[in-house]
Scaffold this motif. Structure first.
Motif, PDB file in Angstrom:
ATOM      1  N   VAL A 142       0.828  -1.213   0.000  1.00 30.00           N
ATOM      2  CA  VAL A 142       0.000   0.000   0.000  1.00 30.00           C
ATOM      3  C   VAL A 142       0.860   1.258   0.000  1.00 30.00           C
ATOM      4  CG1 VAL A 142      -1.651   1.324   1.387  1.00 30.00           C
ATOM      5  CG2 VAL A 142      -1.939  -1.146   1.115  1.00 30.00           C
ATOM      6  N   ILE A 143       1.970   1.245   0.723  1.00 29.14           N
ATOM      7  CA  ILE A 143       2.834   2.422   0.833  1.00 29.14           C
ATOM      8  C   ILE A 143       3.984   2.323  -0.167  1.00 29.14           C
ATOM      9  CG2 ILE A 143       4.364   3.733   2.344  1.00 29.14           C
ATOM     10  CD1 ILE A 143       1.459   4.030   3.057  1.00 29.14           C
ATOM     11  N   TYR A 144       4.193   3.419  -0.899  1.00 26.28           N
ATOM     12  CA  TYR A 144       5.290   3.519  -1.859  1.00 26.28           C
ATOM     13  C   TYR A 144       6.348   4.438  -1.262  1.00 26.28           C
ATOM     14  CZ  TYR A 144       7.798   4.914  -6.099  1.00 26.28           C
ATOM     15  OH  TYR A 144       8.757   5.164  -7.039  1.00 26.28           O
ATOM     16  N   ARG A 145       7.580   3.981  -1.214  1.00 37.65           N
ATOM     17  CA  ARG A 145       8.677   4.763  -0.639  1.00 37.65           C
ATOM     18  C   ARG A 145       9.663   5.156  -1.725  1.00 37.65           C
ATOM     19  NH1 ARG A 145       7.226   0.568   2.524  1.00 37.65           N
ATOM     20  NH2 ARG A 145       6.713   0.997   4.728  1.00 37.65           N
ATOM     21  N   GLN A 146      10.100   6.410  -1.648  1.00 37.15           N
ATOM     22  CA  GLN A 146      11.013   6.912  -2.676  1.00 37.15           C
ATOM     23  C   GLN A 146      11.986   7.899  -2.054  1.00 37.15           C
ATOM     24  OE1 GLN A 146       9.729   9.660  -5.971  1.00 37.15           O
ATOM     25  NE2 GLN A 146      10.011   7.790  -7.180  1.00 37.15           N
ATOM     26  N   GLN A 147      13.246   7.843  -2.474  1.00 40.53           N
ATOM     27  CA  GLN A 147      14.259   8.745  -1.940  1.00 40.53           C
ATOM     28  C   GLN A 147      14.101  10.136  -2.554  1.00 40.53           C
ATOM     29  OE1 GLN A 147      18.643   8.271  -2.786  1.00 40.53           O
ATOM     30  NE2 GLN A 147      18.695   7.703  -0.614  1.00 40.53           N
ATOM     31  N   ARG A 148      14.121  11.149  -1.711  1.00 45.23           N
ATOM     32  CA  ARG A 148      13.998  12.532  -2.153  1.00 45.23           C
ATOM     33  C   ARG A 148      15.054  13.389  -1.451  1.00 45.23           C
ATOM     34  NH1 ARG A 148       9.057  13.699  -4.970  1.00 45.23           N
ATOM     35  NH2 ARG A 148       8.470  11.693  -5.889  1.00 45.23           N
ATOM     36  N   VAL A 149      15.219  14.616  -1.949  1.00 46.72           N
ATOM     37  CA  VAL A 149      16.174  15.568  -1.376  1.00 46.72           C
ATOM     38  C   VAL A 149      15.429  16.489  -0.423  1.00 46.72           C
ATOM     39  CG1 VAL A 149      17.820  17.417  -1.847  1.00 46.72           C
ATOM     40  CG2 VAL A 149      17.619  15.480  -3.419  1.00 46.72           C
ATOM     41  N   GLY A 150      15.938  16.576   0.808  1.00 44.39           N
ATOM     42  CA  GLY A 150      15.290  17.397   1.818  1.00 44.39           C
ATOM     43  C   GLY A 150      16.085  18.640   2.155  1.00 44.39           C
ATOM     44  N   MET A 151      15.865  19.140   3.352  1.00 44.97           N
ATOM     45  CA  MET A 151      16.503  20.368   3.800  1.00 44.97           C
ATOM     46  C   MET A 151      18.020  20.223   3.808  1.00 44.97           C
ATOM     47  SD  MET A 151      15.772  22.412   7.341  1.00 44.97           S
ATOM     48  CE  MET A 151      16.782  23.803   7.831  1.00 44.97           C
ATOM     49  N   GLN A 152      18.709  21.287   3.342  1.00 42.97           N
ATOM     50  CA  GLN A 152      20.166  21.315   3.246  1.00 42.97           C
ATOM     51  C   GLN A 152      20.722  20.189   2.385  1.00 42.97           C
ATOM     52  OE1 GLN A 152      21.500  23.978   4.315  1.00 42.97           O
ATOM     53  NE2 GLN A 152      19.693  24.693   5.425  1.00 42.97           N
ATOM     54  N   GLY A 153      19.902  19.671   1.463  1.00 45.29           N
ATOM     55  CA  GLY A 153      20.355  18.637   0.544  1.00 45.29           C
ATOM     56  C   GLY A 153      20.416  17.245   1.126  1.00 45.29           C
TER      57      GLY A 153
END
Length: 466
Positions: free
Chosen positions: A316-327
């Motif tokens: 049900v949950i899809y996980r994906q790597q993303r860029v957050g605060m300060q990279g």
């Protein structure tokens, strides 16, 4: 002279984390002021409650004042050149703190101090807190010396600035002028690389270090083109104040945060537009919003999770790597609306009628309800309710090479919704989206967040009718 050491050793740099000692000084000042006001009004016979009650009340009121001053930015590191006036901001924050004290007293049913004291406190506390900072500025000048200014611009602009500074700021020392020759072709090449050529950037940094400059005045718009985004970041790391002079045409942009330096209008330049105190205030508001929304969000999350499980099966949950605060990289959560093997051939942007979308789940994407699991990312501090869109690392790397200053959107945590998401469209050029993101970063306020969240609800309602 020992090898490797400069001819003129640099003066010690001011503390980078602001006036931390002012926490204790302000707290002692405020608590003592409350005692003095009460003693002056009532002598040793304090009304209604025992002294122990007032001692606890004064402590709570002191804490509320310090918290108000913190989130209002009174403990942030101040610029050394032409710092902003103290009393107006201290007065506003003191009145907010006094209002908070009165509210706590009303909710508690027992006054933290006699009511008349609050009126006196609102006036005297702002004066004393401003005095504390004035004394701190004087101590800093004695400890680290006066400002040493490097002028960046033509000889004509520099001569004019010298005259103004000599007349209005005699304590400021002019340590040099820097005007590297940059031809139009050089500027174009600099723009392609996201800043001025590396040799010229190095020359400016070397000049700052040679002159031991504490502040840099940019005297023309051309100078701004030469310094952003590099070497502005390096100068900020060295705690060198950078100021851009406002030209007459710049007033058409509606600039609001200008400051006078020797009668000349400037704006302070920073690579990180949102101070740490405001970032923490934004984080605090996120947690408050989550607490309020939790009963509704949990029910909705469970209902949608069951719906997705029924239509698309496990996962049900899809996980994906993303860029957050300060990279920093993090794993973002979403409800899975595509087939499990949707990206078996590699990452691919979705289209309006993408065949990979599971039948019956397209409306979740249109209304953005598939992003509700990101509330978990908000809870753990990886995201915010409102902010720039979190992008994939590969896409961010490409955009940072193509668009100068793209990394500034990472000054704050990415958001579930944001100004670019509500103002722009999916096909809007990334450079224009960046303009929305940076506008949000530099003008952030709780009111702006509420405006964006309300508009997001309107966008969701419209898309649900497609």
């Amino acid at each position: 002279m020992s090898p490797g050491k400069p001819a003129h050793p640099q003066a010690p740099a001011p503390p980078n984390r602001g006036f931390r000692f002012l926490y204790l000084i302000d707290a002692a000042t405020l608590f003592g002021l409350m005692v003095v006001i009460t003693a002056a009004r009532f002598g040793s016979d304090w009304p209604t409650y025992p002294v122990s009650h007032y001692a606890a009340g004064f402590a709570v009121a002191t804490l509320l004042h310090v918290i108000s001053y913190y989130f209002g930015g009174l403990y942030e590191h101040e610029p050394r050149l032409s710092p902003p006036p103290l009393l107006p901001r201290a007065t506003v924050l003191t009145f907010l703190a006094v209002g908070s004290t009165a509210t706590v007293s009303f909710l508690n049913g027992r006054y933290l101090m006699p009511r008349g004291n609050l009126v006196i406190l609102a006036v005297t506390a702002s004066l004393l807190v401003s005095l504390n900072r004035r004394l701190a500025r004087q101590w800093r000048s004695r400890r680290f010396g006066h400002c040493r200014v490097l002028l960046l611009g033509s000889a004509e602009d520099a001569d004019s600035a010298r005259r103004h500074l000599a007349e209005s700021e005699p304590a400021v020392e002019i340590v040099g002028q820097f005007d590297p020759p940059v031809e139009p072709a050089g500027l174009a090449a600099a723009a392609d690389r996201g800043g001025i050529p590396a040799s010229e950037s190095g020359d400016l940094i070397a000049e700052v270090e040679r002159t031991e400059a504490t502040d840099l005045l940019l005297l023309s718009s051309r100078a701004l083109d030469m310094i952003y985004p590099q070497p502005l970041t390096m100068l900020e790391d060295r705690r060198v104040g950078v100021y851009q002079r406002i030209a007459p045409a710049d007033t058409l942009l509606g600039l609001q945060r200008s400051r006078q330096i020797a009668g000349m209008p400037f704006v302070a330049l920073r690579t990180h537009a949102l101070p740490l105190c405001r970032l923490r205030f934004k984080r605090l508001l996120d947690l408050v919003y989550l607490l309020v929304l939790a009963p509704f969000a949990i029910v909705l999350l469970v209902a949608i999770a069951l719906y997705v499980r029924l239509l698309s099966g496990p996962g049900v949950i899809y996980r994906q790597q993303r860029v957050g605060m300060q990279g920093r990289l993090f794993v973002m959560w979403k409800f899975r609306t595509m087939t499990i093997d949707a990206e078996k051939a590699g990452p691919e942007l979705a289209t309006a009628d993408d065949p990979r979308i599971v039948a019956g789940l397209g409306w979740l994407r249109r209304t953005r309800l598939d992003e509700l699991p990101q509330l978990w990312n908000v809870l753990v501090g990886e995201m915010s309710l409102v902010g720039p869109r979190a992008e994939r690392p590969a896409l961010v790397a490409d955009l940072e090479r193509q668009i100068a200053g793209y990394g500034r959107r990472h000054d704050i945590p990415p958001g579930i919704t944001g100004l670019a998401q509500t103002q722009g469209h999916y096909q809007t050029d990334a450079a224009y989206k960046l303009g929305h993101d940076l506008q949000y970063v530099v003008t952030w306020s709780p009111l702006l967040d509420w405006e964006i969240m309300v508009k997001s609800l309107v966008v969701m309602a419209r898309r649900s009718g497609r």
